[in-house]
Enzyme design. Structure first.
Site, mmCIF file in Angstrom:
data_model
loop_
_atom_site.group_PDB
_atom_site.id
_atom_site.type_symbol
_atom_site.label_atom_id
_atom_site.label_comp_id
_atom_site.label_asym_id
_atom_site.label_seq_id
_atom_site.Cartn_x
_atom_site.Cartn_y
_atom_site.Cartn_z
ATOM 1 N N SER A 167 34.063 -19.188 16.460
ATOM 2 C CA SER A 167 35.186 -18.983 17.664
ATOM 3 C C SER A 167 34.427 -19.159 18.976
ATOM 4 C CB SER A 167 36.103 -17.820 17.574
ATOM 5 O OG SER A 167 36.574 -17.784 16.044
ATOM 6 N N GLY A 169 35.004 -20.779 21.594
ATOM 7 C CA GLY A 169 35.630 -20.629 22.714
ATOM 8 C C GLY A 169 35.878 -19.187 23.391
ATOM 9 N N ASP A 170 36.628 -18.341 22.278
ATOM 10 C CA ASP A 170 36.558 -16.995 22.469
ATOM 11 C C ASP A 170 35.152 -16.402 22.989
ATOM 12 O OD1 ASP A 170 39.422 -16.607 21.945
ATOM 13 O OD2 ASP A 170 38.880 -16.954 19.709
ATOM 14 N N THR A 171 34.386 -16.598 22.367
ATOM 15 C CA THR A 171 33.100 -15.790 22.692
ATOM 16 C C THR A 171 32.488 -16.164 24.230
ATOM 17 O OG1 THR A 171 31.795 -17.462 21.304
ATOM 18 C CG2 THR A 171 32.554 -15.265 20.324
ATOM 19 N N SER A 174 34.471 -14.283 26.537
ATOM 20 C CA SER A 174 34.011 -12.999 26.746
ATOM 21 C C SER A 174 32.724 -12.919 27.364
ATOM 22 C CB SER A 174 33.775 -12.449 25.116
ATOM 23 O OG SER A 174 35.036 -12.564 24.551
#
Length: 399
Positions: A167, A169-171, A174
């Protein structure tokens, strides 16, 4: 080394679920921040049930929840919102990754919370950011990867776009949220004031897209899917070995390419008209890759990498997780650490990045295995609530 952790004394409230918000909390907790994860009493973070399972324990949660505390709190009710506001008075950072407008609906906007605590840093991670025409859309990491330009260039030219295997994009979002929170902390040390950090997933992805914008606007070039190569950069590819495994070789600069030709036993290639310069190698990329793979296919991966290492050519095996676990460099750098899990015993997980020389981070525990494990610690200890008040909150399904 100093036993104290660099973010000790910083208290973080972590709202939200899954990856984009909680991964930021994990990174801050790795370096000593007290991270209080807030979960709804009637709905746990879905991450508790993600990943492979062993003896009834889902294996992703301890990695994401490590070092954190867990409390339950119903933010959909005014009593819960009031409790959160009391926590905000005692905290430095609040992390959330809800759809924009959710915190406002709960009377927990940045404007309201900053009146309670002017030093508060509110870190907001969402698909499209807190402003703009798309801000109210639901946004997952996969959509951010597509809009940010990554999906378009990932894969092979004769096939549809593909995804990266994590994932990403999420990381990425973050990581940018953590950069924003630490930047705001530093600025607060001068001004005494907090601020809002607004991270959009698509913008985090877009930010790492290298020269894509000037390539298009100044030269009309649209980067397409290229598989395992980099446009205009050669050699930089994966190559088959004798036993059917692949190795990656990056030897696009002139000096490194010369060392590669020596490793191959064909030093004359470095001086040939087709391969003597960066531009020439890019123009004859396919032919060059075929010549290199003719050589690698005569050797095992170990043999080829040993020769390349002796010649100083950047190269490596394409690691599976089995290769990672067995690699001595990973072990030497403490990139696989072991903690005691209350149900599974020894629990391996990724180590800490980056490594600080004097005050390195530390993973102290595998995270709260049950929701609200630290309710007494936070409500009785930090907020000084009486048992009678806690009983009322429980009876009203606030905690």
């Amino acid at each position: 080394m100093n036993d104290s952790l660099p973010l000790e004394g910083i208290r973080v409230i972590e709202l939200g679920t899954l990856i984009a918000g909680p991964f930021s909390g994990r990174l801050l907790a790795d370096f000593g921040a007290e991270v209080i994860k807030v979960e709804s009493p009637d709905k746990a973070d879905p991450m508790r049930n993600w990943g492979k399972e062993k003896d009834g324990v889902h294996l992703w949660w301890p990695v994401q929840a490590r070092n954190k505390k867990s409390i339950t709190l119903n933010l959909r009710k005014k009593e819960g919102q009031d409790v959160l506001k009391e926590l905000v008075k005692e905290s430095d950072i609040l992390i959330e990754n809800f759809r924009p407008g959710t915190m406002e609906k709960w009377n927990l906007s940045y404007e309201e919370l900053s009146e309670i605590n002017p030093r508060l840093i509110m870190v907001r991670t969402s698909g499209y950011g807190q402003s703009g025409p798309y801000k109210d859309r639901a946004g997952f990491g996969s959509v951010g990867e597509a809009m940010g330009g990554l999906r378009y260039i990932t894969g092979f030219p004769d096939r549809p776009p593909t995804r990266v295997g994590i994932s990403i994009g999420d990381t990425l979002a973050s990581l940018f949220s953590v950069i924003g929170s630490l930047t705001a902390l530093h600025e607060r040390s001068h001004s005494g004031k907090g601020q809002m950090v607004d991270t959009a997933i698509y913008e985090a992805v877009f930010s790492v897209m290298e020269s894509m914008i000037p390539d298009y606007l100044l030269s009309g070039y649209i980067r397409e899917r290229m598989g395992n190569i980099l446009p205009g950069v050669a050699p930089s590819n994966i190559y088959l070995t004798k036993e059917g495994t692949f190795i990656v070789i990056g030897a696009n600069s002139d000096g490194v390419f010369q060392r590669l030709t020596e490793a191959m036993g064909k030093p004359e290639l470095a001086n040939s008209q087709k391969f003597s310069s960066h531009i020439a190698r890019a123009e004859h990329m396919k032919e060059l890759d075929m010549l290199i793979e003719e050589w690698t296919k005569t050797l095992s991966a170990h043999e080829a990498l040993e020769i390349l290492d002796e010649k100083g050519v950047p190269s490596g095996l394409i690691y599976s997780v089995k290769d990672i676990v067995e690699d001595p460099h990973y072990k030497s750098r403490e990139m696989i650490i072991h903690l005691e899990h209350p149900e599974l015993g020894d629990f391996p997980m990724p180590g800490i990045v980056p490594k600080l020389s004097r005050t390195p981070g530390k993973v102290k525990h595998t995270g709260p295995e049950v929701q609200g494990k630290h309710n007494d610690d936070i409500y009785k200890g930090l907020l000084q609530y009486s048992e009678a008040k806690l009983e009322v909150l429980r009876a009203n399904n606030i905690i």
